[in-house]
Scaffold this motif. Sequence first.
Motif, PDB file in Angstrom:
ATOM      1  N   ASN A 105       2.784 -88.525  71.803  1.00 50.51           N
ATOM      2  CA  ASN A 105       3.113 -87.598  72.703  1.00 50.51           C
ATOM      3  C   ASN A 105       1.591 -87.352  74.288  1.00 50.51           C
ATOM      4  O   ASN A 105       0.477 -87.032  72.590  1.00 50.51           O
ATOM      5  CB  ASN A 105       3.070 -86.409  72.306  1.00 50.51           C
ATOM      6  N   LYS A 110       0.524 -83.276  73.219  1.00 54.57           N
ATOM      7  CA  LYS A 110       0.521 -83.033  72.015  1.00 54.57           C
ATOM      8  C   LYS A 110      -0.892 -83.382  71.378  1.00 54.57           C
ATOM      9  O   LYS A 110      -1.907 -82.768  70.849  1.00 54.57           O
ATOM     10  CB  LYS A 110       1.307 -83.549  71.143  1.00 54.57           C
ATOM     11  N   ILE A 156       9.776 -93.850  77.339  1.00 49.87           N
ATOM     12  CA  ILE A 156       9.976 -92.629  76.318  1.00 49.87           C
ATOM     13  C   ILE A 156      11.229 -93.434  75.550  1.00 49.87           C
ATOM     14  O   ILE A 156      11.795 -94.346  75.398  1.00 49.87           O
ATOM     15  CB  ILE A 156      11.254 -91.673  77.410  1.00 49.87           C
ATOM     16  N   PRO A 157      10.611 -93.560  74.052  1.00 50.09           N
ATOM     17  CA  PRO A 157       9.248 -92.093  73.838  1.00 50.09           C
ATOM     18  C   PRO A 157       8.276 -93.642  73.883  1.00 50.09           C
ATOM     19  O   PRO A 157       7.923 -94.989  73.727  1.00 50.09           O
ATOM     20  CB  PRO A 157       9.886 -91.837  72.225  1.00 50.09           C
TER      21      PRO A 157
END
Length: 318
Positions: free
Chosen positions: A17, A20, A52-53
Amino acid sequence: MNFLNLEYFVVLSEEMNFSKAAARLYISQQSLSAHIHKLEHEFGLPLFDRGIPLQLTEAGTYFLESAKVILDEKANLEKHLSDLRDFQCGDLTIGIPSSRSAVVLPQLVINFQKQFPQVNIHLVEGDSNEITQALYDKRTDITIGFELNDPERLASERLYLETTQIVVPNQILEQYFKTRAPLLQGKALPLHIFGDCPFVGINKDTWLGNVLYGACRKEGFHPNIVMETKNTISMLSLCCGGAGICICPSSFLSARWSPLSRQLLSSATTFPLLYEEGQSWITLSHLKDRYLSLAARAFTKIAKQFYAPNETDSSAEA
């Protein structure tokens, strides 16, 4: 390719991510994305599938394995060169279970810091499984904990033999046995003698939990667990306060620097547990394939010297 790009790539592969990972690295998402693009441009292959993801591509998966090896070698090189320059200004990361750190570390750290005041000590704490994983993940230089059976990957030094005590609140002795000393103290006892009494339990996934429930199974009874905790210090505090019987590592009871007061500990009576599996070596371990800094070697030497007189003494001050 530079090391910073590799470090950012590894962090992003762990977080999967951008937001993050950028927060963890204290940089902007745009800056992180630029570093990843530099790597991808350099090798001419996408390392991430930006759907995504977020996922690693086949090239990214292969690159991650190599990046970790390169960064590990860089860390080993830096430690080695730092030692050659002046190891007394280095860092030492120690992994140790949270509860045990309170009774093992104080005197060792004090002795170490007297000799090497410029070495910064960092702790990684958790339960035994978490500490073991931190060692294999190379997030610690050394760990202190129960002996691990992995001679191919680990080098270990035995510090002391941990044994187990039955801790009985004095008020429970009076209630169930009409006296505070119904049994010969110092003599190992089976746990079923206290089978009718309430117990303060500890999580079954811990070494101590395995000892408790293993002893009960062997002796053919189910303990009356009135409450359970994951923390040895909490368990012992509840026990000495009168909540119920517990079993406890001997070192938590004998250490002069125990976090529990002498007054609280004196409110209970202890008996050695008659159960062979209720003892285990406490060792100091490190990975064989990772450079062991002079600071880590010095700490190991101090620990061995500190415990040397007590290697066969189950009441070692730990």
